[in-house]
Design a protein around this motif. Structure first.
Motif, PDB file in Angstrom:
ATOM      1  N   LEU A   1       0.825  -1.206   0.000  1.00 24.67           N
ATOM      2  CA  LEU A   1       0.000   0.000   0.000  1.00 24.67           C
ATOM      3  C   LEU A   1       0.862   1.259   0.000  1.00 24.67           C
ATOM      4  O   LEU A   1       2.053   1.216   0.294  1.00 24.67           O
ATOM      5  N   ARG A   2       0.228   2.375  -0.320  1.00 21.94           N
ATOM      6  CA  ARG A   2       0.880   3.675  -0.249  1.00 21.94           C
ATOM      7  C   ARG A   2      -0.111   4.699   0.309  1.00 21.94           C
ATOM      8  O   ARG A   2      -1.321   4.579   0.131  1.00 21.94           O
ATOM      9  N   TRP A   3       0.456   5.705   1.001  1.00 21.77           N
ATOM     10  CA  TRP A   3      -0.390   6.744   1.572  1.00 21.77           C
ATOM     11  C   TRP A   3      -0.971   7.656   0.497  1.00 21.77           C
ATOM     12  O   TRP A   3      -0.287   8.005  -0.461  1.00 21.77           O
TER      13      TRP A   3
ATOM     14  N   TYR B   1      -6.270   6.534   8.644  1.00 20.39           N
ATOM     15  CA  TYR B   1      -5.373   5.577   9.301  1.00 20.39           C
ATOM     16  C   TYR B   1      -4.055   6.197   9.795  1.00 20.39           C
ATOM     17  O   TYR B   1      -3.168   5.463  10.219  1.00 20.39           O
ATOM     18  N   GLY B   2      -3.948   7.506   9.780  1.00 20.11           N
ATOM     19  CA  GLY B   2      -2.687   8.135  10.148  1.00 20.11           C
ATOM     20  C   GLY B   2      -2.427   8.241  11.632  1.00 20.11           C
ATOM     21  O   GLY B   2      -2.075   9.304  12.140  1.00 20.11           O
ATOM     22  N   LYS B   3      -2.628   7.135  12.347  1.00 20.95           N
ATOM     23  CA  LYS B   3      -2.381   7.071  13.791  1.00 20.95           C
ATOM     24  C   LYS B   3      -1.666   5.755  14.095  1.00 20.95           C
ATOM     25  O   LYS B   3      -1.743   4.809  13.312  1.00 20.95           O
ATOM     26  N   PRO B   4      -0.971   5.663  15.243  1.00 21.14           N
ATOM     27  CA  PRO B   4      -0.320   4.412  15.608  1.00 21.14           C
ATOM     28  C   PRO B   4      -1.332   3.245  15.623  1.00 21.14           C
ATOM     29  O   PRO B   4      -2.487   3.460  16.007  1.00 21.14           O
ATOM     30  N   PRO B   5      -0.921   2.063  15.142  1.00 17.01           N
ATOM     31  CA  PRO B   5       0.454   1.642  14.849  1.00 17.01           C
ATOM     32  C   PRO B   5       0.978   2.101  13.495  1.00 17.01           C
ATOM     33  O   PRO B   5       2.108   1.779  13.138  1.00 17.01           O
ATOM     34  N   TYR B   6       0.176   2.826  12.711  1.00 18.63           N
ATOM     35  CA  TYR B   6       0.627   3.302  11.413  1.00 18.63           C
ATOM     36  C   TYR B   6       1.467   4.566  11.567  1.00 18.63           C
ATOM     37  O   TYR B   6       1.323   5.307  12.536  1.00 18.63           O
ATOM     38  N   ASP B   7       2.321   4.808  10.595  1.00 18.44           N
ATOM     39  CA  ASP B   7       3.198   5.979  10.622  1.00 18.44           C
ATOM     40  C   ASP B   7       2.991   6.780   9.336  1.00 18.44           C
ATOM     41  O   ASP B   7       3.521   6.428   8.279  1.00 18.44           O
TER      42      ASP B   7
ATOM     43  N   GLU C   1       4.192   9.462   8.382  1.00 19.53           N
ATOM     44  CA  GLU C   1       5.378  10.166   7.911  1.00 19.53           C
ATOM     45  C   GLU C   1       6.346   9.245   7.172  1.00 19.53           C
ATOM     46  O   GLU C   1       7.317   9.704   6.578  1.00 19.53           O
ATOM     47  N   ASP C   2       6.082   7.970   7.196  1.00 19.66           N
ATOM     48  CA  ASP C   2       6.942   6.973   6.550  1.00 19.66           C
ATOM     49  C   ASP C   2       6.236   6.449   5.306  1.00 19.66           C
ATOM     50  O   ASP C   2       5.056   6.073   5.366  1.00 19.66           O
ATOM     51  N   VAL C   3       6.937   6.434   4.177  1.00 20.27           N
ATOM     52  CA  VAL C   3       6.325   5.955   2.937  1.00 20.27           C
ATOM     53  C   VAL C   3       5.822   4.528   3.082  1.00 20.27           C
ATOM     54  O   VAL C   3       4.858   4.115   2.428  1.00 20.27           O
ATOM     55  N   GLN C   4       6.466   3.752   3.963  1.00 18.97           N
ATOM     56  CA  GLN C   4       6.047   2.374   4.217  1.00 18.97           C
ATOM     57  C   GLN C   4       5.145   2.261   5.453  1.00 18.97           C
ATOM     58  O   GLN C   4       4.815   1.155   5.882  1.00 18.97           O
ATOM     59  N   GLY C   5       4.736   3.395   5.970  1.00 19.71           N
ATOM     60  CA  GLY C   5       3.990   3.384   7.223  1.00 19.71           C
ATOM     61  C   GLY C   5       2.632   2.743   7.182  1.00 19.71           C
ATOM     62  O   GLY C   5       2.076   2.382   8.233  1.00 19.71           O
ATOM     63  N   PHE C   6       2.065   2.585   5.985  1.00 19.43           N
ATOM     64  CA  PHE C   6       0.760   1.943   5.857  1.00 19.43           C
ATOM     65  C   PHE C   6       0.912   0.417   5.765  1.00 19.43           C
ATOM     66  O   PHE C   6      -0.064  -0.312   5.864  1.00 19.43           O
ATOM     67  N   ASN C   7       2.164  -0.038   5.571  1.00 22.67           N
ATOM     68  CA  ASN C   7       2.435  -1.475   5.434  1.00 22.67           C
ATOM     69  C   ASN C   7       2.989  -2.085   6.715  1.00 22.67           C
ATOM     70  O   ASN C   7       3.390  -3.252   6.710  1.00 22.67           O
ATOM     71  N   VAL C   8       3.005  -1.315   7.779  1.00 17.83           N
ATOM     72  CA  VAL C   8       3.690  -1.748   9.000  1.00 17.83           C
ATOM     73  C   VAL C   8       3.186  -3.097   9.507  1.00 17.83           C
ATOM     74  O   VAL C   8       3.957  -3.911  10.018  1.00 17.83           O
ATOM     75  N   LEU C   9       1.894  -3.370   9.369  1.00 18.18           N
ATOM     76  CA  LEU C   9       1.334  -4.662   9.770  1.00 18.18           C
ATOM     77  C   LEU C   9       1.142  -5.593   8.576  1.00 18.18           C
ATOM     78  O   LEU C   9       1.320  -6.810   8.702  1.00 18.18           O
TER      79      LEU C   9
END
Length: 256
Positions: free
Chosen positions: A158-160, A168-174, A176-184
């Motif tokens: 995914l991409r932001w 979804y821009g809250k923890p556990p997501y990041d 500010e990180d291009v990969q932040g939507f893929n954290v899980l």
């Protein structure tokens, strides 16, 4: 009179012999062979399901398979918003009842989602990675028991985009990180790879394909996505191109 009676009995015996013999003759026949045209079911969430005018990978396959010498019927059983929990519940109706020769399974984006936009915010994925693993294995087991071929696909990465960041821009997501939507999501993709290896089934690593595309000069994963989440026509074509040789190989193996 006796001659007429004898002729009648002779004819009657012929007639009843034919009528009584018919079921026996039918029973002796070989059962009807399955149609030469194999059936493929694509089973997944909104990345599989049809979406308005979007040409999804099942449509591409239905056109490209005959050109590749595999005239197949492709049934799209994708439903938007579904997780592997719903998939298990509808597996018999939406997959097995089509009497498929091969099933393509792709889930993960909804399973991994933590709905932080809710009030109060969710703190866990909709389906844990452990239950996700168990659900996929349960479906694979049913297919193997019926000698139906299966191909697993990892979810695409995914991409932001602004709307997704708002939701979804809250923890556990990041955000500010291009990969932040893929954290899980990346751990769910890893689970699919593990299952494919242990269950000895073919794998299409869509997640890795999208990420590898992103690493090439003058390319970005966003080029493959409609809205940061769902593959666009180009992304769907990439998935179909990856699937085509695997489908041919799986169906050819069945014929051996």
């Amino acid at each position: 009179m006796m001659q007429r009676t004898a002729r009648f009995l002779f004819c009657f015996s012929l007639l009843t012999g034919c009528l009584l013999g018919s079921p026996l003759m039918a029973a002796d026949k070989e059962p009807a062979a399955k149609a030469d045209k194999p059936t493929i079911v694509t089973f997944g969430d909104s990345t599989t399901a049809t979406r308005g005018p979007l040409v999804v990978y099942s449509m591409i396959l239905e056109k490209e398979l005959p050109a590749a010498g595999v005239p197949a019927k492709v049934v799209n059983s994708g439903i938007g918003g579904h997780t592997t929990h719903q998939a298990v519940g509808r597996f018999k109706k939406d997959v097995l009842q089509h009497d498929p020769d091969l099933v393509v399974i792709q889930y993960g984006i909804n399973d991994s989602a933590v709905d932080v936009w809710r009030d109060p915010p969710a703190t866990q994925s909709r389906v844990s990675v452990e239950q996700y693993d168990a659900n996929l294995r349960k479906m694979i087991k049913q297919l193997k028991e019926k000698q139906i071929s299966v191909i697993l696909m990892t979810p695409n990465s995914l991409r932001w985009i602004p709307r997704m960041k708002k939701l979804y821009g809250k923890p556990p997501y990041d955000p500010e990180d291009v990969q932040g939507f893929n954290v899980l999501l990346k751990s769910y993709a890893a689970a699919v790879r593990k299952i494919a290896k242990e269950e000895h089934v073919p794998l299409i690593d869509v997640y890795a394909a999208f990420e590898n595309y992103d690493k090439q000069a003058n390319q970005a994963a966003d080029d493959l996505l409609l809205d940061g989440m769902h593959p666009n026509t180009q992304g769907q074509k990439m998935v179909a191109d990856l699937l085509l040789p695997q489908i041919k190989a799986a169906l050819a193996k069945q014929d051996q």
